[in-house]
Scaffold this motif. Structure first.
Motif, short mmCIF file in Angstrom:
data_model
loop_
_atom_site.label_atom_id
_atom_site.label_comp_id
_atom_site.label_asym_id
_atom_site.label_seq_id
_atom_site.Cartn_x
_atom_site.Cartn_y
_atom_site.Cartn_z
N MET A 1 0.85 -1.20 0.00
CA MET A 1 0.00 0.00 0.00
C MET A 1 0.88 1.25 0.00
SD MET A 1 -3.24 0.74 2.48
CE MET A 1 -2.36 1.12 3.99
N SER A 2 0.55 2.20 -0.85
CA SER A 2 1.30 3.46 -0.85
C SER A 2 0.74 4.39 0.23
CB SER A 2 1.19 4.16 -2.21
OG SER A 2 -0.04 4.86 -2.28
N ARG A 3 1.41 5.50 0.45
CA ARG A 3 0.88 6.44 1.46
C ARG A 3 -0.24 7.29 0.89
NH1 ARG A 3 4.46 11.18 0.65
NH2 ARG A 3 5.85 10.53 -1.02
N PHE A 4 -0.60 7.06 -0.39
CA PHE A 4 -1.59 7.91 -1.03
C PHE A 4 -3.00 7.31 -1.06
CE2 PHE A 4 2.51 8.87 -3.00
CZ PHE A 4 2.63 10.20 -2.59
N LEU A 5 -3.09 6.01 -0.79
CA LEU A 5 -4.42 5.37 -0.87
C LEU A 5 -5.36 6.03 0.13
CD1 LEU A 5 -6.18 3.07 -2.09
CD2 LEU A 5 -5.50 1.69 -0.12
N SER A 6 -6.54 6.33 -0.37
CA SER A 6 -7.53 6.99 0.48
C SER A 6 -7.74 6.21 1.78
CB SER A 6 -8.84 7.08 -0.30
OG SER A 6 -9.88 7.40 0.60
N GLU A 7 -7.80 6.95 2.84
CA GLU A 7 -7.99 6.40 4.18
C GLU A 7 -9.13 5.39 4.21
OE1 GLU A 7 -6.08 7.23 6.90
OE2 GLU A 7 -7.28 5.82 8.08
N ARG A 8 -10.21 5.71 3.45
CA ARG A 8 -11.39 4.85 3.57
C ARG A 8 -11.17 3.46 2.99
NH1 ARG A 8 -12.58 8.15 -0.79
NH2 ARG A 8 -13.68 7.19 -2.53
N PHE A 9 -10.09 3.26 2.24
CA PHE A 9 -9.82 1.93 1.69
C PHE A 9 -8.69 1.21 2.43
CE2 PHE A 9 -11.34 4.15 -2.31
CZ PHE A 9 -12.63 3.64 -2.19
N SER A 10 -8.18 1.81 3.49
CA SER A 10 -6.98 1.24 4.11
C SER A 10 -7.24 -0.15 4.69
CB SER A 10 -6.42 2.19 5.17
OG SER A 10 -7.40 2.38 6.17
N GLU A 11 -8.47 -0.42 5.08
CA GLU A 11 -8.79 -1.73 5.68
C GLU A 11 -9.44 -2.68 4.67
OE1 GLU A 11 -8.25 -2.51 9.07
OE2 GLU A 11 -7.13 -0.61 9.04
N LEU A 12 -9.63 -2.20 3.45
CA LEU A 12 -10.39 -2.99 2.47
C LEU A 12 -9.66 -4.29 2.13
CD1 LEU A 12 -12.86 -2.99 0.51
CD2 LEU A 12 -11.35 -1.94 -1.18
N ARG A 13 -10.38 -5.39 2.23
CA ARG A 13 -9.79 -6.68 1.83
C ARG A 13 -10.42 -7.10 0.52
NH1 ARG A 13 -9.66 -11.05 6.32
NH2 ARG A 13 -11.46 -9.92 7.12
N ALA A 14 -9.61 -7.22 -0.50
CA ALA A 14 -10.11 -7.46 -1.86
C ALA A 14 -10.67 -8.87 -2.00
CB ALA A 14 -8.99 -7.24 -2.87
N PHE A 15 -11.53 -9.04 -2.94
CA PHE A 15 -12.08 -10.35 -3.30
C PHE A 15 -10.94 -11.26 -3.76
CE2 PHE A 15 -14.05 -13.17 -6.57
CZ PHE A 15 -14.94 -13.83 -5.74
N VAL A 16 -10.99 -12.52 -3.37
CA VAL A 16 -9.97 -13.49 -3.78
C VAL A 16 -10.59 -14.46 -4.78
CG1 VAL A 16 -8.30 -15.22 -3.02
CG2 VAL A 16 -8.95 -13.34 -1.48
N PRO A 17 -10.33 -14.25 -6.08
CA PRO A 17 -10.89 -15.19 -7.08
C PRO A 17 -10.22 -16.55 -6.98
CG PRO A 17 -10.04 -13.16 -8.10
CD PRO A 17 -9.52 -13.21 -6.71
N GLY A 18 -10.90 -17.58 -7.48
CA GLY A 18 -10.28 -18.91 -7.58
C GLY A 18 -9.03 -18.81 -8.44
#
Ligand SMILES: *Cc1c(COP(=O)(O)O)cnc(C)c1O
Length: 352
Positions: A1-18
């Motif tokens: 994660m860079s220091r620029f990612l919006s705060e509101r996405f800092s905890e976001l856990r992305a979908f894990v495709p098969g």
């Protein structure tokens, strides 16, 4: 994660495709793709003419595709919303109909993307536990005061609820949207589609990815009343009016013409599913009653992880969901009869 990612996405856990591995040739039974190719009509449609049209932007209203899906379902295009996979349809539903404080409800064991979209859009989410046997307690969904998203048949459990039960949920939440994700409906269960005539708070979501052998084309659609479809269109035009590429659109229209071919494949897959279920039960596996193109099973002697890795070593990919309630299980896509014979022998080896 860079220091620029919006705060509101800092905890976001992305979908894990098969996984889609390239290290060796696997029998791929991990993402519920069809083992059969698209209809011959699709091969014919994605030709030189369609390719030369790539020079142009497609139709931002997706008119021909919506007309063709509509004609197939007996509905006007104004009641069809088309998007880049049903994942994108669901994304717009979460974006459009779930306010922050209203939030969204779905079962604790269901399609992983519901959780991700809820987080992406900053919604409060209510994960409602399924019963011990993974059945859904209808009354848990009465008067929730939230948007409701249900996969029917459910994934990865494979289980269905009846249209009558869906109707009672829709009726009991007249001021909230109920979205029924019917990715597997061609393999079993009753579509909620007829209910969209009667209820202005119901959306039904379907896809070309599973029974129509076009997961790579990325085509999904929703059916609802005109007002709901207009809302989704408003957001789509505010985000990506050219969401469906013109080759996929041509492929989708051709796929609708190839429905008879797909019906035959679907019947074949159902037969293979029921045959494999019996064979696996004979080996001591415990399976849910799947109404889909996958099996959800466990074995009293082996953990889900062991089944997953044992099969992987034998060149067969399946899906393991390492969560408390699904840890013992694996989800296995129904392939061709020869693929399933290989699967059954591999599992026989593993349990003996
Ligand atoms: C596969 C699947 C989808 C996604 O389908 P696409 O149309 O390929 O985006 C949606 N919901 C469920 C329950 C699925 O299993």
């Amino acid at each position: 994660m860079s220091r620029f990612l919006s705060e509101r996405f800092s905890e976001l856990r992305a979908f894990v495709p098969g996984e889609q591995p390239r290290d060796r040739q696997y029998i791929k039974l991990n993402t519920n793709e069809s083992p059969y190719p698209p209809a011959p009509q699709v091969t014919a449609a994605v030709n030189g003419d369609a390719i030369s049209k790539l020079r142009l932007y497609g139709d931002p209203e997706n008119r021909l595709l919506r007309e063709s899906i509509g004609a197939f379902l007996g509905l006007p295009p104004s009641r069809i919303f088309a998007a880049n996979g049903s994942d994108e349809v669901l994304s717009y539903i979460f974006m459009a109909f779930c306010d922050k404080d209203i939030g969204v409800s779905f079962p604790d064991i269901s399609y992983g993307f519901y959780n991700v979209y809820a987080d992406l859009y900053g919604l409060s989410k209510h994960e409602i536990p399924l019963n011990e046997d993974f059945s859904l307690e209808i009354a848990d969904y009465f008067n929730l005061g939230t948007t409701i998203v249900l996969a029917n048949p459910n994934a990865p459990t494979g289980l269905c609820i009846s249209r009558a039960d869906i109707e009672s949920i829709v009726k009991a939440n007249p001021n909230n949207i109920v979205a029924i994700d019917e990715a597997y409906i061609d393999f079993g269960g009753e579509s909620a589609l007829p209910l969209t005539e009667k209820y202005d708070n119901l959306l039904v979501v379907q896809t070309f990815s599973k029974s129509r052998s076009m997961a790579g084309a990325r085509l999904g659609f929703a059916i609802g009343c005109e007002g709901l479809i207009a809302d989704l269109e408003r957001l789509r035009f505010s985000n990506n009016p050219f969401n469906i590429n013109s080759l996929s659109s041509a492929a989708g229209i051709a796929a609708i013409e190839g429905q008879a071919y797909y019906d035959k494949n679907t019947a074949e897959i159902i037969q293979t599913r029921d045959y494999s279920t019996k064979k696996l039960q004979e080996l001591g596996f415990i399976l849910t009653k799947s109404e889909t193109n996958f099996l959800f099973l466990r074995h009293p002697k082996l953990e889900g992880r062991e089944l997953y890795s044992g099969l992987r070593e034998r060149g067969i990919l399946v899906r393991h969901f390492d969560k408390p309630r699904t840890r013992d299980y694996v989800r296995i896509t129904v392939g061709t009869p020869p693929q399933m014979e290989q699967l059954i022998s591999a599992l026989q080896e593993l349990v003996s």
